[in-house]
Motif scaffolding. Structure first.
Motif, PDB file in Angstrom:
ATOM      1  N   LYS A   1       0.833  -1.206   0.000  1.00  0.00           N
ATOM      2  CA  LYS A   1       0.000   0.000   0.000  1.00  0.00           C
ATOM      3  C   LYS A   1       0.870   1.259   0.000  1.00  0.00           C
ATOM      4  O   LYS A   1       0.593   2.219  -0.738  1.00  0.00           O
ATOM      5  N   LEU A   2       1.903   1.253   0.819  1.00  0.00           N
ATOM      6  CA  LEU A   2       2.791   2.415   0.879  1.00  0.00           C
ATOM      7  C   LEU A   2       3.485   2.647  -0.459  1.00  0.00           C
ATOM      8  O   LEU A   2       3.619   3.797  -0.915  1.00  0.00           O
ATOM      9  N   LYS A   3       3.927   1.563  -1.092  1.00  0.00           N
ATOM     10  CA  LYS A   3       4.572   1.692  -2.403  1.00  0.00           C
ATOM     11  C   LYS A   3       3.596   2.230  -3.450  1.00  0.00           C
ATOM     12  O   LYS A   3       3.971   3.053  -4.302  1.00  0.00           O
ATOM     13  N   LEU A   4       2.342   1.779  -3.408  1.00  0.00           N
ATOM     14  CA  LEU A   4       1.339   2.290  -4.344  1.00  0.00           C
ATOM     15  C   LEU A   4       1.087   3.776  -4.126  1.00  0.00           C
ATOM     16  O   LEU A   4       0.954   4.545  -5.085  1.00  0.00           O
ATOM     17  N   VAL A   5       1.029   4.187  -2.867  1.00  0.00           N
ATOM     18  CA  VAL A   5       0.821   5.613  -2.566  1.00  0.00           C
ATOM     19  C   VAL A   5       1.998   6.441  -3.081  1.00  0.00           C
ATOM     20  O   VAL A   5       1.814   7.501  -3.701  1.00  0.00           O
ATOM     21  N   GLN A   6       3.209   5.952  -2.840  1.00  0.00           N
ATOM     22  CA  GLN A   6       4.388   6.683  -3.317  1.00  0.00           C
ATOM     23  C   GLN A   6       4.411   6.751  -4.843  1.00  0.00           C
ATOM     24  O   GLN A   6       4.760   7.786  -5.423  1.00  0.00           O
ATOM     25  N   TRP A   7       4.040   5.653  -5.496  1.00  0.00           N
ATOM     26  CA  TRP A   7       4.017   5.642  -6.962  1.00  0.00           C
ATOM     27  C   TRP A   7       2.977   6.614  -7.496  1.00  0.00           C
ATOM     28  O   TRP A   7       3.226   7.354  -8.465  1.00  0.00           O
ATOM     29  N   LYS A   8       1.794   6.656  -6.887  1.00  0.00           N
ATOM     30  CA  LYS A   8       0.747   7.568  -7.330  1.00  0.00           C
ATOM     31  C   LYS A   8       1.151   9.025  -7.111  1.00  0.00           C
ATOM     32  O   LYS A   8       0.874   9.889  -7.951  1.00  0.00           O
ATOM     33  N   ARG A   9       1.813   9.301  -6.021  1.00  0.00           N
ATOM     34  CA  ARG A   9       2.283  10.668  -5.787  1.00  0.00           C
ATOM     35  C   ARG A   9       3.287  11.085  -6.852  1.00  0.00           C
ATOM     36  O   ARG A   9       3.240  12.194  -7.383  1.00  0.00           O
ATOM     37  N   ALA A  10       4.238  10.168  -7.142  1.00  0.00           N
ATOM     38  CA  ALA A  10       5.263  10.493  -8.137  1.00  0.00           C
ATOM     39  C   ALA A  10       4.652  10.651  -9.528  1.00  0.00           C
ATOM     40  O   ALA A  10       5.024  11.558 -10.287  1.00  0.00           O
ATOM     41  N   SER A  11       3.704   9.778  -9.890  1.00  0.00           N
ATOM     42  CA  SER A  11       3.103   9.860 -11.222  1.00  0.00           C
ATOM     43  C   SER A  11       2.217  11.087 -11.396  1.00  0.00           C
ATOM     44  O   SER A  11       2.067  11.605 -12.499  1.00  0.00           O
ATOM     45  N   MET A  12       1.658  11.565 -10.276  1.00  0.00           N
ATOM     46  CA  MET A  12       0.796  12.737 -10.336  1.00  0.00           C
ATOM     47  C   MET A  12       1.542  14.029 -10.034  1.00  0.00           C
ATOM     48  O   MET A  12       0.953  15.114 -10.071  1.00  0.00           O
ATOM     49  N   GLY A  13       2.848  13.916  -9.758  1.00  0.00           N
ATOM     50  CA  GLY A  13       3.649  15.100  -9.481  1.00  0.00           C
ATOM     51  C   GLY A  13       3.291  15.791  -8.184  1.00  0.00           C
ATOM     52  O   GLY A  13       3.450  17.017  -8.055  1.00  0.00           O
ATOM     53  N   LEU A  14       2.845  15.025  -7.174  1.00  0.00           N
ATOM     54  CA  LEU A  14       2.457  15.593  -5.894  1.00  0.00           C
ATOM     55  C   LEU A  14       3.621  15.556  -4.906  1.00  0.00           C
ATOM     56  O   LEU A  14       4.621  14.857  -5.114  1.00  0.00           O
ATOM     57  N   GLU A  15       3.482  16.310  -3.826  1.00  0.00           N
ATOM     58  CA  GLU A  15       4.503  16.325  -2.789  1.00  0.00           C
ATOM     59  C   GLU A  15       4.481  15.002  -2.017  1.00  0.00           C
ATOM     60  O   GLU A  15       3.515  14.236  -2.070  1.00  0.00           O
ATOM     61  N   ASP A  16       5.566  14.797  -1.264  1.00  0.00           N
ATOM     62  CA  ASP A  16       5.699  13.525  -0.552  1.00  0.00           C
ATOM     63  C   ASP A  16       4.646  13.334   0.530  1.00  0.00           C
ATOM     64  O   ASP A  16       4.324  12.196   0.895  1.00  0.00           O
ATOM     65  N   ASN A  17       4.144  14.440   1.082  1.00  0.00           N
ATOM     66  CA  ASN A  17       3.154  14.327   2.158  1.00  0.00           C
ATOM     67  C   ASN A  17       1.718  14.561   1.683  1.00  0.00           C
ATOM     68  O   ASN A  17       0.812  14.775   2.484  1.00  0.00           O
ATOM     69  N   ALA A  18       1.495  14.547   0.378  1.00  0.00           N
ATOM     70  CA  ALA A  18       0.147  14.764  -0.157  1.00  0.00           C
ATOM     71  C   ALA A  18      -0.745  13.566   0.173  1.00  0.00           C
ATOM     72  O   ALA A  18      -0.293  12.416   0.187  1.00  0.00           O
ATOM     73  N   ASP A  19      -2.006  13.842   0.465  1.00  0.00           N
ATOM     74  CA  ASP A  19      -2.956  12.787   0.805  1.00  0.00           C
ATOM     75  C   ASP A  19      -3.367  12.010  -0.445  1.00  0.00           C
ATOM     76  O   ASP A  19      -3.797  12.599  -1.439  1.00  0.00           O
ATOM     77  N   ILE A  20      -3.228  10.699  -0.370  1.00  0.00           N
ATOM     78  CA  ILE A  20      -3.621   9.813  -1.465  1.00  0.00           C
ATOM     79  C   ILE A  20      -4.520   8.726  -0.885  1.00  0.00           C
ATOM     80  O   ILE A  20      -4.184   8.098   0.127  1.00  0.00           O
TER      81      ILE A  20
END
Length: 453
Positions: free
Chosen positions: A228-247
């Motif tokens: 789950k954490l890896k998916l959240v990090q991947w979605k943040r990176a693909s969407m160009g969001l900050e590291d602490n953005a809510d996903i």
């Protein structure tokens, strides 16, 4: 007579001063080290000092015997002959008593110094031990604060052990019906089991089951949180969001994370699953877990420990994936609903306050629902897995070559309903078992101060 009394008093005063000085020296030494000693260290130090001063010769000044004190006073009274003293009290004809008194005082001071040195050595040893102990505890606590991996593994393992032990009787009946078949209902199976084997029959194979489920559940929960954490990090990176953005992960993503977590966990502990099945079906044949391992290796070889692994991995993806997906999606939806109601009612709006903990009965119900859905979706493959595990062992014939052959063979010979044999007891065991597992896991997460994405 007056002069002798004065001499005696002077000598006694000198001896008393030496004793007082020795006491003060020991007290100052003890006072300086008191801050470094706890109760047990102080007791150890006192015992060491007491043992080292057990005789009159080596006793502390304040523990000298009455005979020793009388002898000292007598020698002091013979310091001068016939009161031959000067006006200032100096003895004109000494008999050697003064020399003896001085030697005795010197010896007493030496004894006190030796005792003080030994005491200081003991203080140093105890202080070093306490310092080392405190350093080890400090580093262990610092490691534990950041050991989220170990905490997730331990939380999952405890949840698995508690849940499996609670529903062990139902698990035994479900396994027997899946392997043996038949039309006897669950209550009849339980009654017959109790009649034949007593209470211990309800928990046969539970040791191997706990040995299997502890690492299985631990790895499942940890792998699920990691995916789950890896998916959240991947979605943040693909969407160009900050590291602490809510996903927020959707149900399909949670299903995928749970499915892979289940496959990884099952592949790691599968030989223990085979041994558990052997102990459940043939409790009188094997003396324990080790004997069951050796029996499988002797009868069918190492490949017997992985019989049925294929259908197990296939079944684990939907089983664990559906379980995690339904539980977490439902849990988050209910928490959001309760949070929205609190905000609508004039709450503070604080997110930490809104993210309320669900009541135990609600968590139990969600776990039961998730477990029942997961068990129903994967039960045919569970039946196939257990059939493949026991063939070739204990005289059972080898009937099926692989998973597909087993599915078609069971369906053609026994009907499609045979693939759902034991579903009732399995669901009855799964409903409370999964609920208890999630309740225990949520409790352990709070205890370890863990959070999920």
């Amino acid at each position: 007579m007056t002069t002798q009394s004065f001499s005696t008093s002077s000598s006694s005063f000198t001896s008393h001063s030496l004793r007082t000085g020795n006491r003060n020296s020991i007290r100052r030494t003890t006072r300086r080290t008191r801050g470094h000693l706890n109760g047990s260290a102080a007791l150890l130090l006192l015992l060491a000092i007491t043992r080292s001063v057990g005789s009159d010769a080596g006793a502390l000044p304040f523990t000298r015997s009455a005979a020793s004190l009388a002898k000292s006073n007598h020698e002091s009274s013979l310091a001068c002959v016939a009161n031959l003293q000067k006006s200032n009290g100096q003895c004109l004809v000494p008999r050697g008593g003064s020399t003896a008194a001085a030697a005795q005082a010197t010896a007493s001071a030496s004894e006190s110094a030796v005792l003080t040195s030994e005491s200081l050595k003991m203080v140093g040893v105890v202080t070093a031990f306490l310092t080392f102990r405190d350093a080890v505890l400090f580093h262990a606590q610092e490691w534990w604060r950041g050991a989220d991996t170990a905490k997730f593994l331990l939380a999952g393992a405890v949840a698995g052990i508690v849940s499996r032990t609670a529903v062990s009787p139902l698990e035994v009946v479900a396994t027997a019906q899946m392997v043996r078949g038949g039309n006897k209902n669950m209550v009849g199976e339980l009654a017959e089991l109790f009649k034949m084997e007593g209470v211990k029959g309800f928990f046969k194979g539970n040791g191997a089951n706990c040995l299997k489920v502890a690492p299985t559940r631990g790895v499942q929960f940890f792998a699920f949180e990691t995916f789950k954490l890896k998916l959240v990090q991947w979605k943040r990176a693909s969407m160009g969001l900050e590291d602490n953005a809510d996903i927020v992960l959707n149900p399909i993503e949670r299903l995928v994370a749970g499915g892979f977590a289940g496959m990884i966990a099952s592949s790691m502990v599968y030989p223990i699953e085979v041994v558990k099945t052997m102990l459940t079906m043939y409790p009188g044949k094997y003396a324990g877990i080790g004997a069951a391992f050796r029996g499988v290796l002797t009868e069918v070889g190492p490949k017997g420990l992985y019989a049925g692994l294929g259908p197990t991995l296939i079944a684990m993806f939907p089983y664990v994936g559906v379980e995690f997906m339904i539980y977490e999606t439902s849990k988050l939806a209910i928490e959001k609903f309760l949070g929205d109601r609190r905000e609508a009612g004039g709450g503070s709006g604080n997110e930490e306050l809104v993210a309320v903990s669900l009541p135990i009965i609600v968590s139990l119900g969600l776990g039961a629902l998730a477990g029942a859905a997961a068990q129903t979706s994967a039960h045919p493959l569970d039946v196939v897995r257990k059939r493949l595990q026991i063939q070739g062992i204990n005289g059972n014939p080898v009937l099926y070559k692989n998973t597909i052959d087993c599915i078609t063979g069971v369906a053609s010979k026994e009907g499609m309903g045979a693939l759902y044999k034991g579903l009732g007891p399995a669901c009855v065991a799964t409903i409370p078992g999964t609920g208890i597992a999630y309740i225990t896991y949520e409790f352990m997460k709070k205890f370890f101060e863990l959070s999920s994405v």
